[in-house]
Enzyme design. Structure first.
Site, PDB file in Angstrom:
ATOM      1  N   CYS A  67       0.875  -1.171   0.000  1.00  9.79           N
ATOM      2  CA  CYS A  67       0.000   0.000   0.000  1.00  9.79           C
ATOM      3  C   CYS A  67       0.915   1.226   0.000  1.00  9.79           C
ATOM      4  CB  CYS A  67      -0.994  -0.030   1.172  1.00  9.79           C
ATOM      5  SG  CYS A  67      -0.280   0.101   2.816  1.00  9.79           S
ATOM      6  N   HIS A  92      12.831 -15.575  12.832  1.00 10.34           N
ATOM      7  CA  HIS A  92      12.522 -15.563  14.266  1.00 10.34           C
ATOM      8  C   HIS A  92      11.016 -15.587  14.543  1.00 10.34           C
ATOM      9  CE1 HIS A  92      16.601 -13.682  15.748  1.00 10.34           C
ATOM     10  NE2 HIS A  92      16.784 -14.569  14.774  1.00 10.34           N
TER      11      HIS A  92
HETATM   12  C1  RB5 Z   1      -4.003   5.089   0.225  1.00 11.32           C
HETATM   13  O1  RB5 Z   1      -4.085   6.413  -0.197  1.00 11.32           O
HETATM   14  C2  RB5 Z   1      -3.168   4.936   1.478  1.00 11.32           C
HETATM   15  O2  RB5 Z   1      -3.832   5.506   2.563  1.00 11.32           O
HETATM   16  C3  RB5 Z   1      -2.898   3.459   1.712  1.00 11.32           C
HETATM   17  O3  RB5 Z   1      -2.276   2.940   0.581  1.00 11.32           O
HETATM   18  C4  RB5 Z   1      -1.942   3.081   2.826  1.00 11.32           C
HETATM   19  O4  RB5 Z   1      -0.834   3.902   2.867  1.00 11.32           O
HETATM   20  C5  RB5 Z   1      -2.508   2.864   4.144  1.00 11.32           C
HETATM   21  O5  RB5 Z   1      -1.776   2.451   5.059  1.00 11.32           O
END
Ligand code: RB5
Length: 149
Positions: free
Chosen positions: A66, A99
């Site tokens: 993400c 671990h």
């Molecule tokens: C998306 O904009 C962002 O909030 C997501 O990818 C991530 O970073 C959340 O932890």
């Protein structure tokens, strides 16, 4: 190794390169999306898809990308049997497996560059859990916490 990989819009720019590197290294990447850049998609959907593929035995390890890696790790770690961690260095990526039996690697595509991400991914997939008594004892305690929830 069968490795499930998922990414929201924040992680999408890194996903294709990681899939290519995994395939080149002889692994079987399983692409669980996103299949297009969509600023409206949500990281928990991809974390859940990757987690489910481990729970069902479709994949042995998972990678969720993400923007920061944080949301992906929070969401994936809610799932039974999933031990997800954000790793932005190679030491954590292999030691987390050796671990802690980490089975899902979470990356933040807005934090690290592509070359480092690839090195981290390779450190993760090449690592194996060390069944030393102290690591197994600690893992058992983690599993007990999961069971008690
Ligand atoms: C998306 O904009 C962002 O909030 C997501 O990818 C991530 O970073 C959340 O932890």
């Amino acid at each position: 190794m069968k490795i499930a990989i998922g990414a929201d819009h924040g992680g999408y720019p890194l996903k294709a390169d990681i899939i290519q590197v995994l395939a080149q290294a002889g692994h079987q990447p399983i692409d669980l999306g996103a299949y297009a850049l969509d600023a409206g998609d949500d990281y928990p959907d991809f974390a859940e898809a990757v987690g489910k593929s481990l729970q069902t035995g479709q994949a042995e390890r998972g990678i969720v990308i993400c923007g920061s890696g944080v949301g992906a790790s929070i969401a994936a770690s809610k799932m039974k049997g999933i031990r997800a961690g954000v790793c932005h260095d190679t030491y954590s990526a292999h030691q987390g497996v050796e671990h802690d039996d980490m089975n899902v690697l979470c990356l933040g595509a807005r934090i690290i560059g592509g070359e480092l991400a690839i090195e981290i991914v390779l450190a993760f997939v090449n690592a194996r859990f060390d069944p030393d008594e102290r690591f197994q004892r600690r893992l058992n305690k983690v599993l007990q916490i999961e069971q008690s929830e």
